[in-house]
Design a protein around this motif. Structure first.
Motif, PDB file in Angstrom:
ATOM      1  N   ARG A  50       4.755  -8.520 -15.165  1.00  0.00           N
ATOM      2  CA  ARG A  50       4.103  -7.218 -15.077  1.00  0.00           C
ATOM      3  C   ARG A  50       4.062  -6.779 -13.606  1.00  0.00           C
ATOM      4  O   ARG A  50       4.187  -7.598 -12.700  1.00  0.00           O
ATOM      5  N   ASN A  51       3.847  -5.494 -13.410  1.00  0.00           N
ATOM      6  CA  ASN A  51       3.709  -4.956 -12.053  1.00  0.00           C
ATOM      7  C   ASN A  51       2.437  -4.124 -12.023  1.00  0.00           C
ATOM      8  O   ASN A  51       2.468  -2.893 -12.068  1.00  0.00           O
ATOM      9  N   PRO A  52       1.271  -4.799 -11.979  1.00  0.00           N
ATOM     10  CA  PRO A  52       0.003  -4.088 -12.152  1.00  0.00           C
ATOM     11  C   PRO A  52      -0.320  -3.152 -10.992  1.00  0.00           C
ATOM     12  O   PRO A  52      -0.134  -3.491  -9.830  1.00  0.00           O
ATOM     13  N   THR A  53      -0.810  -1.979 -11.330  1.00  0.00           N
ATOM     14  CA  THR A  53      -1.282  -1.026 -10.330  1.00  0.00           C
ATOM     15  C   THR A  53      -2.728  -1.356  -9.983  1.00  0.00           C
ATOM     16  O   THR A  53      -3.380  -2.176 -10.635  1.00  0.00           O
ATOM     17  N   HIS A  54      -3.249  -0.699  -8.947  1.00  0.00           N
ATOM     18  CA  HIS A  54      -4.659  -0.889  -8.601  1.00  0.00           C
ATOM     19  C   HIS A  54      -5.553  -0.463  -9.767  1.00  0.00           C
ATOM     20  O   HIS A  54      -6.562  -1.112 -10.049  1.00  0.00           O
TER      21      HIS A  54
END
Length: 604
Positions: A50-54
């Motif tokens: 995954r590439n989680p955002t803030h």
């Protein structure tokens, strides 16, 4: 009444579980280790591709969060899907004003600094510099999408390869069955990985950590020597309350009732309000707890009406053995104060299929012909249903105490008397209590303050048990009839948590059945409780180290497990009791057979 059988997990679902497990173990040495910071959560999500955002991280790691366990991480991954290449392409094509397959720096900067989670100019420059391979000032977004998706897959593959390289760690967490990691893409993993189970969080006492998930079918001689087999055949039942008929003249008894709801939490657990019952004198009591059929939202599904419900009655820390695990109960109670603890096994209360996530969310607000914001018909129906659920005494008004149940569920904070006075000045009230119309006005004001942004409304709805298709979990109603005195019921504080229910549930299992030790294990015991309509099992680990117990229900017939799968494993911390599973019949009109084999996984 018949129920649909829980579908057998596909190879794809099983492979997804293994990837989750491998990602977690790439960051932590054990699945019993908790995530203790937002940074650790970010690392684990990245290991899972995954590439989680803030915004994503803040959604799951709030100011009140101190830790997350593997079960909660697993639920997060089920909600946070990978970004598919087609979705990325669709987003970039919207920025490609020339439709030539390229995006200029100015186009990208405008999109990323003005929409969604806004980036800084420096961040945009860094992305563009990395993606503009030939330095011509244009971004070939098709190639960029392929690069991004490939990187995600490489993260997942690396996590699996690290687990494979550590044979001891793999054996402890996946058992003795060997497997080879996929050699090409992630999609090929289903054919080569073992069959790991999904294991929602089990009930546990306050001293234990949540159970962890493992998998595989142990086939070694050691496993067979330390196994235990239980087989119970149950007869069909066509009427849950058939053995306790309604008392004659019940309409003349004193009556009181309370509403509530079973909530499916993000970590897979089930919570509900608990109640305190006061009886001024000894009296015969008739108790029922049933799913509540709401009068509003008639277009919404009513699947919760099939959910099993039961009630524990406790007094001064002691469980009334003959009043537990019942849909309906009649008996004599002495004068005094009791706790009423709603319970459902979880066999028929499950999160909806993730297919619904691909469907566009229902609209909550809209602008009228005059440009003013208003609530949609669908949202008004749902808010009306929520009003009914939190109107605990059913008088058509919300007291401050009832409204605070709503506030604690949705915001974690209480409304004080000063704030309540402000509500009285702005919203429709009667007798210092909020009317249904006032409740609508309050929610409309919140939507108006956000200029129609439904984000906060969705937070509220999801906290109250609704998904993005506005499907509810399970509202219930508890009725108390007393022959000789007026009962008084009031809800307990949400701060009381699940401790009372966990203690009552564990005691109901251990007090009514003998313990059987796993063969060759002096400190690991299995309790199997057989009720009229349900079977429950509990694992007691009296050893000074954690153990992993493999559970196989494959030989059971016409059975549905609260675990959602027929084969799974439970990691039990040292000196801990843990409810293993609950079993209900799929079809109550047919005979059902519970056949379970519990065994120790090698390496524990």
């Amino acid at each position: 009444m018949s129920f649909q059988e829980t579908p057998v997990p596909s190879d794809e679902e099983e492979a997804f579980y293994v990837h989750c497990r491998a990602a977690y173990l790439a960051v932590f040495r054990s699945s019993l280790t908790n995530i203790s910071s937002k940074q650790q959560l970010c690392r684990a999500l990245q290991q899972a591709g995954r590439n989680p955002t803030h915004a994503t991280l803040n959604k799951y790691w709030t100011p009140r969060t101190s830790k997350l366990n593997f079960d909660e991480f697993f639920e997060i991954l089920k909600s946070e899907k990978k970004t598919e290449e087609t979705e990325l392409m669709r987003a970039f094509k919207k920025m490609d004003v020339n439709s030539d397959g390229y995006i200029s720096h100015s186009e990208l900067e405008k999109a990323l600094t003005t929409r969604g989670e806004k980036m800084t100019t420096e961040e945009v420059n860094a992305i563009f510099s990395m993606a503009d391979i030939n330095k011509d000032g244009k971004l070939d977004y098709a190639e960029f999408c392929r690069l991004l998706v490939s990187t995600v897959e490489q993260c997942q593959m690396a996590a699996l390869e690290r687990l494979e390289a550590n044979a001891k760690l793999k054996r402890q967490n996946f058992g003795s069955q060997s497997y080879s990691p996929p050699k090409s893409s992630v999609s090929s993993a289903a054919a080569t990985l073992p069959q790991p189970p999904e294991t929602p969080r089990a009930e546990s006492d306050t001293t234990l950590k949540k159970d962890s998930r493992s998998s595989s079918r142990p086939s070694s001689a050691r496993s067979r020597r330390s196994s235990l087999s239980n087989s119970i055949t149950m007869t069909s039942s066509t009427n849950k309350a058939s053995k306790i008929p309604e008392p004659s003249g019940l309409q003349d008894w004193h009556h009181s009732y309370m509403k509530g709801c079973f909530f499916l939490e993000d970590d897979g657990s089930i919570s509900s309000l608990q109640y305190q019952l006061h009886l001024p004198q000894t009296t015969t009591v008739y108790l029922t707890i049933q799913p509540l059929s709401l009068s509003h939202g008639l277009d919404l599904p009513s699947s919760w009406m099939t959910v099993d419900t039961a009630l524990f009655v406790t007094s001064a820390g002691e469980t009334k053995e003959d009043s537990t695990l019942k849909y309906v109960w009649k008996g004599e109670l002495d004068a005094g104060t009791y706790y009423l603890l709603p319970f459902t096994s979880g066999c028929r209360l499950k999160k909806r299929s993730k297919k619904s996530l691909s469907i566009k969310s229902i609209e909550l607000v809209y602008r009228t012909d005059t440009g003013e914001l208003d609530l949609t018909r669908e949202l008004r129906e749902v808010l009306s249903d929520i009003f009914e659920v939190i109107d605990l005494d059913g008088n058509g008004l919300l007291s401050l105490e009832e409204y605070n149940f709503f506030e604690l569920r949705t915001s974690g904070e209480k409304c004080d008397k000063d704030s309540w006075a402000v509500c009285k000045e702005n919203f429709d009230m009667r007798k210092n209590q909020l009317t249904r119309q006032g409740f609508m006005e309050l929610n409309l004001m919140e939507a108006t303050e956000k200029d129609g942004d439904p984000a906060d409304l969705w937070v509220t709805l999801e906290a109250m048990g609704y998904n993005r298709m506005l499907e509810l979990a399970c509202p219930v109603q508890l009725d108390v009839h007393c022959e000789g005195t007026q009962p008084a019921i009031q809800p307990l504080s949400l701060d009381s948590g699940p401790k009372l229910l966990i203690q009552a549930l564990q005691k109901s299992i251990t007090a009514k059945t003998g313990a059987k030790a796993l063969r060759g294990q002096d400190n690991v015991f299995i309790y199997t409780y057989r009720g009229e309509h349900r079977i429950s099992s509990l694992i007691a680990n009296k050893a000074n180290q954690k153990v992993t117990v493999h559970v196989n229900n494959e030989q059971s017939r016409n059975c549905c497990s609260s675990r959602g799968m027929s084969v799974f494993a439970v990691e039990v911390p040292a000196r801990t009791k843990l409810v293993c599973q609950h079993i209900l019949p799929i079809n109550e009109r047919q005979e059902w057979t519970y056949n379970c084999v519990e065994s120790m996984l090698p390496g524990t």
